[in-house]
Design an enzyme around this catalytic site. Structure first.
Site, mmCIF file in Angstrom:
data_model
loop_
_atom_site.group_PDB
_atom_site.id
_atom_site.type_symbol
_atom_site.label_atom_id
_atom_site.label_comp_id
_atom_site.label_asym_id
_atom_site.label_seq_id
_atom_site.Cartn_x
_atom_site.Cartn_y
_atom_site.Cartn_z
ATOM 1 N N LYS A 77 25.340 38.079 38.902
ATOM 2 C CA LYS A 77 26.270 39.008 38.247
ATOM 3 C C LYS A 77 25.476 39.882 37.293
ATOM 4 O O LYS A 77 24.460 39.442 36.738
ATOM 5 C CB LYS A 77 27.310 38.214 37.444
ATOM 6 C CG LYS A 77 28.535 38.997 37.086
ATOM 7 C CD LYS A 77 29.537 38.960 38.210
ATOM 8 C CE LYS A 77 30.731 39.834 37.939
ATOM 9 N NZ LYS A 77 31.681 39.789 39.068
ATOM 10 N N GLY A 177 52.855 41.139 41.466
ATOM 11 C CA GLY A 177 51.780 42.140 41.561
ATOM 12 C C GLY A 177 51.823 42.782 42.931
ATOM 13 O O GLY A 177 51.914 42.084 43.950
ATOM 14 N N GLY A 179 49.573 45.466 44.057
ATOM 15 C CA GLY A 179 48.436 46.379 44.157
ATOM 16 C C GLY A 179 47.640 46.085 45.417
ATOM 17 O O GLY A 179 48.199 45.686 46.449
ATOM 18 N N VAL A 181 45.742 43.697 46.411
ATOM 19 C CA VAL A 181 45.895 42.363 47.012
ATOM 20 C C VAL A 181 47.344 42.123 47.434
ATOM 21 O O VAL A 181 47.639 41.790 48.585
ATOM 22 C CB VAL A 181 45.446 41.254 46.020
ATOM 23 C CG1 VAL A 181 45.709 39.867 46.605
ATOM 24 C CG2 VAL A 181 43.974 41.409 45.668
ATOM 25 N N GLY A 182 48.286 42.317 46.490
ATOM 26 C CA GLY A 182 49.680 41.943 46.721
ATOM 27 C C GLY A 182 50.354 42.699 47.856
ATOM 28 O O GLY A 182 51.013 42.105 48.714
HETATM 29 P P1 NAD Z 1 45.434 46.261 41.439
HETATM 30 O O1 NAD Z 1 45.120 46.917 40.141
HETATM 31 O O2 NAD Z 1 45.283 47.038 42.699
HETATM 32 O O3 NAD Z 1 46.951 45.719 41.414
HETATM 33 C C1 NAD Z 1 47.466 44.947 40.371
HETATM 34 C C2 NAD Z 1 48.982 44.932 40.496
HETATM 35 O O4 NAD Z 1 49.515 44.033 39.524
HETATM 36 C C3 NAD Z 1 49.669 46.270 40.263
HETATM 37 O O5 NAD Z 1 50.752 46.400 41.166
HETATM 38 C C4 NAD Z 1 50.209 46.136 38.828
HETATM 39 O O6 NAD Z 1 51.363 46.947 38.602
HETATM 40 C C5 NAD Z 1 50.572 44.687 38.837
HETATM 41 N N1 NAD Z 1 50.701 44.082 37.509
HETATM 42 C C6 NAD Z 1 49.975 44.270 36.387
HETATM 43 N N2 NAD Z 1 50.463 43.515 35.385
HETATM 44 C C7 NAD Z 1 51.493 42.814 35.896
HETATM 45 C C8 NAD Z 1 52.404 41.876 35.375
HETATM 46 N N3 NAD Z 1 52.300 41.477 34.105
HETATM 47 N N4 NAD Z 1 53.372 41.372 36.187
HETATM 48 C C9 NAD Z 1 53.462 41.757 37.481
HETATM 49 N N5 NAD Z 1 52.614 42.648 38.022
HETATM 50 C C10 NAD Z 1 51.660 43.171 37.250
HETATM 51 O O7 NAD Z 1 44.544 44.929 41.440
HETATM 52 P P2 NAD Z 1 44.133 44.053 42.715
HETATM 53 O O8 NAD Z 1 42.840 44.561 43.254
HETATM 54 O O9 NAD Z 1 45.314 43.903 43.599
HETATM 55 O O10 NAD Z 1 43.794 42.665 42.002
HETATM 56 C C11 NAD Z 1 44.806 41.778 41.578
HETATM 57 C C12 NAD Z 1 44.160 40.457 41.196
HETATM 58 O O11 NAD Z 1 43.449 39.938 42.318
HETATM 59 C C13 NAD Z 1 43.123 40.500 40.081
HETATM 60 O O12 NAD Z 1 43.164 39.266 39.412
HETATM 61 C C14 NAD Z 1 41.796 40.616 40.817
HETATM 62 O O13 NAD Z 1 40.728 40.131 40.038
HETATM 63 C C15 NAD Z 1 42.079 39.688 41.981
HETATM 64 N N6 NAD Z 1 41.246 39.893 43.170
HETATM 65 C C16 NAD Z 1 41.200 41.106 43.784
HETATM 66 C C17 NAD Z 1 40.449 41.242 44.944
HETATM 67 C C18 NAD Z 1 40.421 42.541 45.702
HETATM 68 O O14 NAD Z 1 39.896 42.541 46.822
HETATM 69 N N7 NAD Z 1 40.965 43.619 45.194
HETATM 70 C C19 NAD Z 1 39.706 40.157 45.454
HETATM 71 C C20 NAD Z 1 39.794 38.916 44.788
HETATM 72 C C21 NAD Z 1 40.571 38.813 43.649
#
Ligand code: NAD
Length: 370
Positions: A77, A177, A179, A181-182
């Site tokens: 990292k 969530g 975004g 991932v979701g």
């Molecule tokens: P993102 O920013 O694309 O999406 C985050 C989503 O969460 C958004 O829809 C936002 O509105 C929502 N959100 C924020 N606060 C919230 C709350 N209090 N209640 C409900 N929803 C809320 O982020 P992402 O890339 O989807 O990542 C989400 C999580 O997954 C993070 O913890 C990230 O570290 C983890 N993650 C992401 C990846 C990846 O490939 N993107 C891989 C492994 C882990």
């Protein structure tokens, strides 16, 4: 002298390198943790308050995550001190300076993390070439756009459902969530026959016990609106998503959202951790005691890092999807079989599996951790 080895144990870190260049205000740290399985992959994090300790903890997490995903990579990292929203020209100078200072450290492959993105990786590519997470026009696989992590999560869930004697068709899930991932996890789960009964974003929750139309929610989000503005469901506040009855509850937003104070409100058979560290350790133990199957983050959200490793090998999107499906299904099954047999938490089984893979690689090394 002793203090600088305070972080050292039997697995690493192999190298802790401080980078300082006052000419451009550059201060950063690289931690190469353990490279017995191959050159380390881990993101570059840019923030004003990063520390060497945080960097070392994140590097160790990557050692385990990459081994658990069965990738030919160790863990590392890098952290860079600075506000990621600084003027672009200044950020470019810092990133270019940082990677040039680390040009010779071939045991570390640059990748994006909080505060850095594809464009930053393009600058790294231009300077030293050793990088993943590139823009598509430079040979990168845009993992958030294609939904790599959500795709992997949906496969992990499919395997885990067998352990709960459930079928994905008709299984009801809740997604906190919406975004990168979701929304993709929801899309892949619905394509396999599951039903989304509630989803939330930072503005609140939308709920419909008969099922929500995920495609139209994704279309709504792409216009910059919140899922709560969708008209085919009941609007609730953000916290209300914890109480909604379902078969699978999926955190895909923030860390520590489920803790000792609210874990008993969950009314589900399974928790699948799309986000990083969304459930505290104490809450994980309570889930286990209550017989709720809990799928730990570093196993089931590994789709993104598998995609990045595929990119590094020079392969494309189709190969990435195949690798994610194969690895997520195998690792989830192995973890859950061990957890069941030994009556331990899935996380304990996963950590033992990752450690065993690192130690096996160490046996074949002339030294141990490199
Ligand atoms: P993102 O920013 O694309 O999406 C985050 C989503 O969460 C958004 O829809 C936002 O509105 C929502 N959100 C924020 N606060 C919230 C709350 N209090 N209640 C409900 N929803 C809320 O982020 P992402 O890339 O989807 O990542 C989400 C999580 O997954 C993070 O913890 C990230 O570290 C983890 N993650 C992401 C990846 C990846 O490939 N993107 C891989 C492994 C882990």
């Amino acid at each position: 002298m002793n203090d600088i080895f305070a972080l050292a144990d039997d697995l690493g870190p192999l190298k802790v390198i401080h980078i300082h260049e006052p000419g451009i205000g550059l201060q950063g740290v690289l931690v190469v943790d353990n490279v017995a399985r191959g050159p380390s992959v881990g993101g570059v994090r840019m923030a004003v308050d990063v520390t060497p300790e945080e960097c070392a903890r994140l590097a160790r997490a990557m050692t385990f995550k990459n081994a658990a995903a069965d990738l030919p990579h160790g863990g590392g990292k890098a952290v860079l001190v600075g506000d990621p929203k600084m003027p672009k020209a200044q950020k470019e100078t810092l990133i270019r300076g940082f990677c040039c200072a680390l040009r010779e450290v071939e045991q570390y492959i640059f990748a994006p993390d909080m505060g850095t993105d594809e464009e930053c990786m393009a600058w790294v590519k231009d300077e030293i070439g050793r990088v993943v997470g590139l823009p598509r026009d430079l040979g990168g696989i845009p993992l958030d756009e294609i939904g790599a992590t959500g795709f992997g999560l949906s496969h992990a869930i499919d395997v885990a459902l067998n352990f709960c004697k459930l079928d994905i068709k008709g299984t009801r899930f809740v997604m906190q969530g919406f975004g990168a991932v979701g929304k993709h996890a929801a899309r892949f789960l619905c394509a396999a026959g599951a039903i989304a009964v509630a989803v939330s974003d930072s503005a609140g929750t939308i709920y419909n016990p008969d099922g929500l139309d995920v495609d139209s929610l994704i279309a709504l989000k792409s216009t910059g609106k919140s899922v709560t503005e969708h008209d085919a469901g009941e609007k609730r506040d953000g916290d209300a998503i914890i109480d909604i009855e379902c078969d699978i509850w999926i955190p895909a937003a923030r860390p520590d959202v489920i803790h000792e104070g609210n874990v008993n409100r969950l009314n589900t058979k399974m928790v699948a951790q799309g986000a990083n560290i969304p459930v505290t350790h104490a809450a994980e133990k309570i889930l286990h005691q209550k017989g709720i199957l809990n799928l730990p983050d570093f196993i089931v959200n590994a789709g993104g890092v598998i995609c990045a490793a595929t990119e590094y090998q020079g392969a494309g999107e189709a190969a990435a999807f195949l690798a994610i499906e194969e690895k997520l299904r195998r690792n989830t099954r192995e973890m859950l079989e061990t957890a069941q047999r030994k009556r331990i938490l899935p996380r304990e089984a996963a950590l033992a599996m990752a450690r065993r893979r690192v130690e096996q690689a160490m046996k074949h090394r002339r030294w141990h951790i490199f």
